[in-house]
Design a protein around this motif. Structure first.
Motif, PDB file in Angstrom:
ATOM      1  N   ARG A   1       0.869  -1.220   0.123  1.00 24.19           N
ATOM      2  CA  ARG A   1       0.045  -0.064   0.065  1.00 24.19           C
ATOM      3  C   ARG A   1       0.704   1.222   0.032  1.00 24.19           C
ATOM      4  N   ILE A   2       2.228   1.350   0.864  1.00 19.78           N
ATOM      5  CA  ILE A   2       2.882   2.423   0.892  1.00 19.78           C
ATOM      6  C   ILE A   2       3.409   2.804  -0.470  1.00 19.78           C
TER       7      ILE A   2
ATOM      8  N   LEU B   1       1.430   4.152  -2.790  1.00 20.64           N
ATOM      9  CA  LEU B   1       1.163   5.407  -2.345  1.00 20.64           C
ATOM     10  C   LEU B   1       2.170   6.511  -2.978  1.00 20.64           C
TER      11      LEU B   1
ATOM     12  N   ASP C   1      -3.215  14.647   1.031  1.00 20.69           N
ATOM     13  CA  ASP C   1      -4.155  13.407   1.366  1.00 20.69           C
ATOM     14  C   ASP C   1      -3.002  12.353   1.778  1.00 20.69           C
ATOM     15  N   SER C   2      -2.155  11.968   0.830  1.00 22.36           N
ATOM     16  CA  SER C   2      -1.162  11.069   0.856  1.00 22.36           C
ATOM     17  C   SER C   2      -0.091  11.133   1.878  1.00 22.36           C
TER      18      SER C   2
ATOM     19  N   GLU D   1      -1.856  10.163   4.966  1.00 26.54           N
ATOM     20  CA  GLU D   1      -1.944   8.582   5.345  1.00 26.54           C
ATOM     21  C   GLU D   1      -0.662   8.405   5.393  1.00 26.54           C
TER      22      GLU D   1
ATOM     23  N   ALA E   1       0.005   8.623   9.316  1.00 29.90           N
ATOM     24  CA  ALA E   1      -1.021   7.702  10.062  1.00 29.90           C
ATOM     25  C   ALA E   1      -0.393   6.421   9.933  1.00 29.90           C
ATOM     26  N   PHE E   2      -0.011   6.158   8.804  1.00 28.92           N
ATOM     27  CA  PHE E   2       0.420   4.556   8.827  1.00 28.92           C
ATOM     28  C   PHE E   2       1.614   4.269   9.581  1.00 28.92           C
TER      29      PHE E   2
ATOM     30  N   GLU F   1       0.704   4.108  13.047  1.00 26.39           N
ATOM     31  CA  GLU F   1       0.237   2.968  13.414  1.00 26.39           C
ATOM     32  C   GLU F   1       1.311   1.662  13.546  1.00 26.39           C
TER      33      GLU F   1
END
Length: 327
Positions: A173-174, A177, A197-198, A201, A204-205, A208
């Motif tokens: 996913r990254i 991105l 937006d990227s 994200e 946040a990733f 996490e």
């Protein structure tokens, strides 16, 4: 935000081409639609693409080196950086000490004070996407991103010391991105919104990953790496029996860990690094002193003169006497 980083290329720089639209042959991860700043150096080719969005600054830096190189750069404004290391391997030094390193397919975040740093690479291709984050926006992320509070604190206190958070591996996913971030839309505002937006994200990733304890395990300690570097550079000439065992015993780590740290620091074995240091020192003494060759051999760590001659001949393709005479 204007670019907070200035790269200082030395006197071996042959040419600098700004805002060229012709894609350099060495460019492997281009941001489609942006021009390149290209630096042609004796030891490397560097390309930089960059753009601003809502107070943030994004750079895609590619470095093609034909030697181990060191490039000085300065952070002109205290900044928080989000780094996506795409390929290669780099080390960063601050005040002559290693402060961080990164290899391909990792992400991490860092706080950097206004100061000078040194980027060191091995021979090969290196690429990274670096985002300088808008200070006020990032300062308000403390509640949402609890693992990034140290960066917020350093920024709020205007700390004079770098802070580097752990490396985390990229996921599919990254990777998708950051690849999408390389495509510049024809509508400038829409493109800036997409980049923002990227970035949200990505942040946040990363938070996490740290929250879940998913940082790369077994990351090498910069403190041990600096101790190893200092020990080798202090003892390469004075200790003719400088060995892996000596170093492992001094640092209180295993032999395989010494090998791992040596590979990260020097890109070669301890044995080859010690030989390099001794040969460089021997050449300098031959050219700048009247010491006898025998005295020089002993001074750089060789008790056996024939062995010194043999190593010098292999390293410089000439004898010590011829080297001094020709100089």
């Amino acid at each position: 935000m204007p670019n907070p980083v200035t790269i200082h290329h030395d006197q071996y720089t042959r040419e600098i081409a700004l805002a060229t639209r012709d894609r350099p042959d060495s460019c492997r991860h281009a941001m489609v639609g942006l021009p390149w700043d290209v630096v042609y150096h004796l030891d490397y080719l560097m390309t930089v693409q960059q753009t601003d969005f809502f107070g943030n600054h994004l750079q895609l830096i590619e470095l093609d080196t034909n030697n181990e190189v060191s490039i000085r750069f300065s952070v002109d404004t205290t900044s928080i950086f989000f780094v996506i290391m795409i390929e290669g391997f780099v080390r960063y030094k601050w005040k002559d000490k290693l402060v961080s390193y990164a290899m391909g397919e990792v992400i991490y975040m860092t706080y950097n004070p206004r100061s000078e740093f040194l980027l060191q690479t091995r021979e090969g291709n290196h690429a990274m996407m670096v985002i300088s984050m808008e200070p006020e926006w990032f300062a308000h992320t403390e509640r949402a991103y609890t693992k990034l509070r140290g960066l917020v604190k350093s920024q709020m206190e205007n700390s004079d010391k770098p802070l580097i958070l752990p490396l985390c591996r990229t996921t599919v996913r990254i990777t998708d991105l950051w690849k999408s971030m390389r495509v510049v839309r024809s509508e400038p505002f829409r493109h800036k919104v997409d980049l923002m937006d990227s970035l949200v994200e990505l942040t946040a990733f990363y938070n996490e990953q740290l929250t879940g304890g998913l940082q790369i395990k077994g990351q090498l300690s910069v403190e041990i790496a600096n101790s190893l570097y200092d020990f080798v550079h202090r003892h390469f000439a004075s200790d003719s029996e400088l060995t892996l065992h000596n170093i492992a015993e001094h640092l209180e780590i295993s032999l395989w860990k010494v090998r791992e740290y040596a590979h990260m620091l020097f890109g070669k074995s301890i044995h080859r690094q010690v030989r390099t240091l001794r040969m460089v020192e021997a050449l300098q003494l031959l050219q700048t002193t009247s010491l006898t060759i025998n005295d020089i051999a002993v001074q750089v760590g060789y008790d056996n003169l024939p062995h010194f001659y043999s190593i010098f001949q292999k390293y410089y393709s000439t004898s010590p006497a011829s080297c001094r005479k020709n100089y």
